[in-house]
Design an enzyme around this catalytic site. Structure first.
Site, PDB file in Angstrom:
ATOM      1  N   ASP A   3      78.752 -18.919 -46.208  1.00 57.66           N
ATOM      2  CA  ASP A   3      78.452 -17.651 -45.536  1.00 57.66           C
ATOM      3  C   ASP A   3      77.891 -16.737 -46.618  1.00 57.66           C
ATOM      4  O   ASP A   3      78.630 -16.111 -47.363  1.00 57.66           O
ATOM      5  CB  ASP A   3      79.734 -17.078 -44.921  1.00 57.66           C
ATOM      6  CG  ASP A   3      79.502 -15.713 -44.288  1.00 57.66           C
ATOM      7  OD1 ASP A   3      78.386 -15.162 -44.432  1.00 57.66           O
ATOM      8  OD2 ASP A   3      80.451 -15.191 -43.667  1.00 57.66           O
ATOM      9  N   LYS A  46      72.048  -6.997 -45.395  1.00 56.37           N
ATOM     10  CA  LYS A  46      72.694  -6.631 -46.652  1.00 56.37           C
ATOM     11  C   LYS A  46      71.644  -6.738 -47.777  1.00 56.37           C
ATOM     12  O   LYS A  46      70.648  -6.045 -47.694  1.00 56.37           O
ATOM     13  CB  LYS A  46      73.946  -7.470 -46.856  1.00 56.37           C
ATOM     14  CG  LYS A  46      74.952  -7.216 -45.705  1.00 56.37           C
ATOM     15  CD  LYS A  46      76.254  -7.954 -45.806  1.00 56.37           C
ATOM     16  CE  LYS A  46      77.120  -7.650 -44.585  1.00 56.37           C
ATOM     17  NZ  LYS A  46      78.367  -8.444 -44.582  1.00 56.37           N
ATOM     18  N   ARG A 103      69.979  -5.242 -38.625  1.00 59.91           N
ATOM     19  CA  ARG A 103      71.288  -5.850 -38.409  1.00 59.91           C
ATOM     20  C   ARG A 103      71.109  -7.062 -37.509  1.00 59.91           C
ATOM     21  O   ARG A 103      70.761  -6.939 -36.338  1.00 59.91           O
ATOM     22  CB  ARG A 103      72.246  -4.868 -37.726  1.00 59.91           C
ATOM     23  CG  ARG A 103      72.314  -3.498 -38.332  1.00 59.91           C
ATOM     24  CD  ARG A 103      73.522  -2.736 -37.853  1.00 59.91           C
ATOM     25  NE  ARG A 103      74.671  -3.128 -38.620  1.00 59.91           N
ATOM     26  CZ  ARG A 103      74.955  -2.646 -39.832  1.00 59.91           C
ATOM     27  NH1 ARG A 103      74.192  -1.744 -40.394  1.00 59.91           N
ATOM     28  NH2 ARG A 103      76.023  -3.056 -40.475  1.00 59.91           N
ATOM     29  N   TYR A 108      63.668  -9.859 -21.879  1.00 56.37           N
ATOM     30  CA  TYR A 108      64.688 -10.909 -21.773  1.00 56.37           C
ATOM     31  C   TYR A 108      64.052 -12.260 -22.068  1.00 56.37           C
ATOM     32  O   TYR A 108      62.949 -12.548 -21.590  1.00 56.37           O
ATOM     33  CB  TYR A 108      65.292 -10.938 -20.362  1.00 56.37           C
ATOM     34  CG  TYR A 108      66.747 -10.509 -20.370  1.00 56.37           C
ATOM     35  CD1 TYR A 108      67.708 -11.302 -20.986  1.00 56.37           C
ATOM     36  CD2 TYR A 108      67.149  -9.314 -19.804  1.00 56.37           C
ATOM     37  CE1 TYR A 108      69.030 -10.911 -21.029  1.00 56.37           C
ATOM     38  CE2 TYR A 108      68.475  -8.906 -19.847  1.00 56.37           C
ATOM     39  CZ  TYR A 108      69.417  -9.710 -20.463  1.00 56.37           C
ATOM     40  OH  TYR A 108      70.715  -9.320 -20.513  1.00 56.37           O
ATOM     41  N   THR A 130      74.074 -12.723 -42.707  1.00 57.85           N
ATOM     42  CA  THR A 130      73.562 -11.512 -42.073  1.00 57.85           C
ATOM     43  C   THR A 130      72.168 -11.296 -42.645  1.00 57.85           C
ATOM     44  O   THR A 130      71.768 -11.944 -43.610  1.00 57.85           O
ATOM     45  CB  THR A 130      74.409 -10.276 -42.417  1.00 57.85           C
ATOM     46  OG1 THR A 130      74.413 -10.114 -43.839  1.00 57.85           O
ATOM     47  CG2 THR A 130      75.832 -10.414 -41.933  1.00 57.85           C
ATOM     48  N   GLU A 179      66.288 -15.441 -22.527  1.00 60.35           N
ATOM     49  CA  GLU A 179      67.371 -16.410 -22.720  1.00 60.35           C
ATOM     50  C   GLU A 179      66.797 -17.809 -22.882  1.00 60.35           C
ATOM     51  O   GLU A 179      65.893 -18.207 -22.150  1.00 60.35           O
ATOM     52  CB  GLU A 179      68.326 -16.377 -21.517  1.00 60.35           C
ATOM     53  CG  GLU A 179      69.251 -15.168 -21.534  1.00 60.35           C
ATOM     54  CD  GLU A 179      70.171 -15.134 -20.318  1.00 60.35           C
ATOM     55  OE1 GLU A 179      69.997 -15.946 -19.392  1.00 60.35           O
ATOM     56  OE2 GLU A 179      71.068 -14.274 -20.310  1.00 60.35           O
TER      57      GLU A 179
HETATM   58  C1  LIG Z   1      79.258  -8.705 -43.647  1.00 62.16           C
HETATM   59  C2  LIG Z   1      79.788 -10.069 -43.544  1.00 62.16           C
HETATM   60  C3  LIG Z   1      79.859 -10.744 -42.328  1.00 62.16           C
HETATM   61  C4  LIG Z   1      79.718 -10.086 -40.990  1.00 62.16           C
HETATM   62  O1  LIG Z   1      78.617  -9.446 -40.702  1.00 62.16           O
HETATM   63  P1  LIG Z   1      78.506  -8.418 -39.481  1.00 62.16           P
HETATM   64  O2  LIG Z   1      77.042  -8.329 -39.343  1.00 62.16           O
HETATM   65  O3  LIG Z   1      79.169  -7.177 -39.933  1.00 62.16           O
HETATM   66  O4  LIG Z   1      79.156  -9.022 -38.295  1.00 62.16           O
HETATM   67  C5  LIG Z   1      80.252 -12.069 -42.336  1.00 62.16           C
HETATM   68  N1  LIG Z   1      80.561 -12.694 -43.477  1.00 62.16           N
HETATM   69  C6  LIG Z   1      80.518 -12.075 -44.658  1.00 62.16           C
HETATM   70  C7  LIG Z   1      80.891 -12.837 -45.886  1.00 62.16           C
HETATM   71  C8  LIG Z   1      80.151 -10.739 -44.741  1.00 62.16           C
HETATM   72  O5  LIG Z   1      80.166 -10.122 -45.915  1.00 62.16           O
END
Ligand SMILES: *Cc1c(COP(=O)(O)O)cnc(C)c1O
Length: 476
Positions: free
Chosen positions: A221, A250, A256, A66, A247, A68
């Site tokens: 994003d 990807k 993750r 932990y 994220t 925080e």
């Molecule tokens: C995949 C994605 C997310 C969210 O990601 P998670 O890890 O699944 O919560 C947010 N924004 C975009 C554009 C994405 O493609």
């Protein structure tokens, strides 16, 4: 158990057993999933295969701690190594994206991409304040504010007011003029430049102009494309944006998790020399913790740090270039076979294929492809009227590229996709083109003749795919 061992390990020794010895049920499920991943063709654009090093960090003792708070200011003792690790992760994040630490801050604690986005809105937008993002059916993400006539779907649309912008329904390209027009009326606090299903570069410069005209923040994003951005082979959002979320699992190929970058330091200087400073870092950090989250997932943050280091290598850059080359090659092959690839091709790692002109849709093709071991997503296409019957498939190249696939291998992949779709059409022909989805599935899963064809295709896919290496551990 020997007497000696009992003294050394006591009753806790069973907690050192391997997963295989400890829990056969879960062990077998993971083995089966590994086999599925090894024998299938992974074309889900948001997926990838994390490296063994990343998975090792994820499975480490950092899971136990932990911590925080933030490095140097924790609510828990014993965080000295965690501090070191989180700071290293932050440094690597800034270095990878070529950011100056006096101009950019980064928070590496978001549990994933969705919480990262929600933390930004929580920090910057008042409750029921306004945001604008690309509509979900047009290629945006749920967290950019998705709602329907019947229901507010995303929490973003429940706690904030969202007005979507859209793509031109003929060209499939983002309609920036319309965005500019609507932003002037809606006056959002944040405009989001980010996509989950859009195969062209975003015009961050234009979006920043629109944001500036309306005194809005521009947030990118880059969840899908962060690996491509890191490699420097697509336009970087950092030049024009105030905030960048992502994220890490990807194209970036990490565990993750999520990250938030924001500008800091001097925002502007007026003619009298008075400086206005950015006020983003503190509210964003506070929104992540203690606003929305508790203890950071330190094992995940360590895994992110590992992935960020890997992303600085020439090998990674080569992989990202290959990812785009593979996607562009696959798009061309599909166009050559008469498929309607939305916008005619791709600038990145994914494409959207509209199957309407072929006489089928995403639901049906997706099911057949799944059955033969080809994984992708059904997706709505520009011009679709029913969300229940999306016309297209989203196909992406990152995961297979991580397995070493080159253009010539994608010849084979495109061929499997085409054969899957031919089989889809064959089933439709037997049951009639207007037959409901349920009848389609019955035929696909129960008809002897069809099942034999599915099995033979699936075997072919498996023998092709399993010849390629797969990142990660050999068995799990
Ligand atoms: C995949 C994605 C997310 C969210 O990601 P998670 O890890 O699944 O919560 C947010 N924004 C975009 C554009 C994405 O493609």
């Amino acid at each position: 158990m020997s007497g000696n061992k009992q003294i050394a390990g006591g009753d806790g020794e069973w907690l050192q057993q391997s997963l295989e010895d400890d829990d056969q049920e879960i062990y077998q499920i993971i083995r089966n999933e590994k086999e599925r991943q090894r024998c299938g063709l992974e074309l889900i654009a948001s997926e990838n295969f994390a490296s063994a090093a990343v998975l090792q960090a994820l499975g480490s003792c950092l899971n136990n701690k932990y911590s925080e708070g933030y490095p140097g200011v924790r609510y828990y003792g014993g965080a000295e190594y965690i501090d070191e690790m989180e700071r290293l992760c932050q440094r690597r994040a800034l270095e990878l994206f070529k950011l100056n630490k006096d101009e950019w801050a980064v928070n590496v604690q978001p549990y994933s991409g969705s919480p990262a986005n929600f933390a930004v809105y929580t920090a910057i937008v008042q409750p029921h304040g306004r945001i604008m993002g690309l509509d979900l059916p047009d290629g945006g993400h749920l967290t950019h504010g998705f709602f329907t006539e019947k229901k507010k779907i995303s929490a973003t649309s429940i706690f904030f007011e969202s007005m979507p912008y859209k793509v031109n329904q003929e060209t499939g390209l983002i309609d920036y003029d319309k965005l500019a027009e609507n932003a002037k009326l809606f006056k959002p606090k944040i405009i989001i430049a980010g996509v989950s299903c859009y195969s062209r570069h975003l015009d961050y410069k234009r979006m920043r102009e629109i944001a500036d005209e309306n005194k809005a923040y521009l947030m990118a994003d880059m969840a899908h494309i962060s690996g491509l951005v890191a490699a420097g082979i697509v336009p970087s959002p950092f030049e024009h944006c105030h905030i960048v979320t992502t994220t890490t699992h990807k194209t970036l190929r990490g565990p993750r998790s999520g990250m938030i970058f924001c500008r800091k330091g001097v925002k502007s200087v007026d003619p009298k020399g008075n400086k206005e400073m950015y006020n983003l870092e503190k509210p964003i950090n506070e929104a992540v913790f203690p606003g929305l989250q508790g203890g950071p997932h330190n094992h995940a943050i360590a895994g992110v740090a590992v992935a960020l280091k890997q992303a600085m290598t020439d090998k990674f850059i080569q992989d990202q270039k290959q990812t785009i080359a593979n996607a562009q090659h696959m798009a061309k092959l599909l166009v050559d076979r008469g498929y309607n690839v939305v916008t005619g091709g791709t600038d990145n790692h994914l494409m959207l294929v509209n199957l309407k002109s072929k006489g089928t849709d995403g639901n049906r093709a997706d099911k057949v492809l799944e059955a033969i071991g080809v994984a992708c997503n059904k997706n709505s296409c520009p011009g679709d009227t029913s969300a229940l019957r999306p016309s297209g498939l989203r196909l992406g190249s990152p995961a297979l590229t991580s397995r070493g696939f080159k253009e010539a291998d994608f010849d084979k992949v495109a061929d499997f996709i085409d054969r899957g779709i031919q089989l889809t059409l064959e089933i439709q022909q037997v049951i009639g083109p207007k037959a409901p989805f349920k009848d389609f599935k019955d035929k696909l899963y129960k008809d002897e003749d069809i099942c034999a064809k599915v099995k033979s295709l699936k075997d072919e896919v498996a023998s092709f795919a399993s010849a390629f290496p797969i990142p990660g551990f050999p068995l799990l």
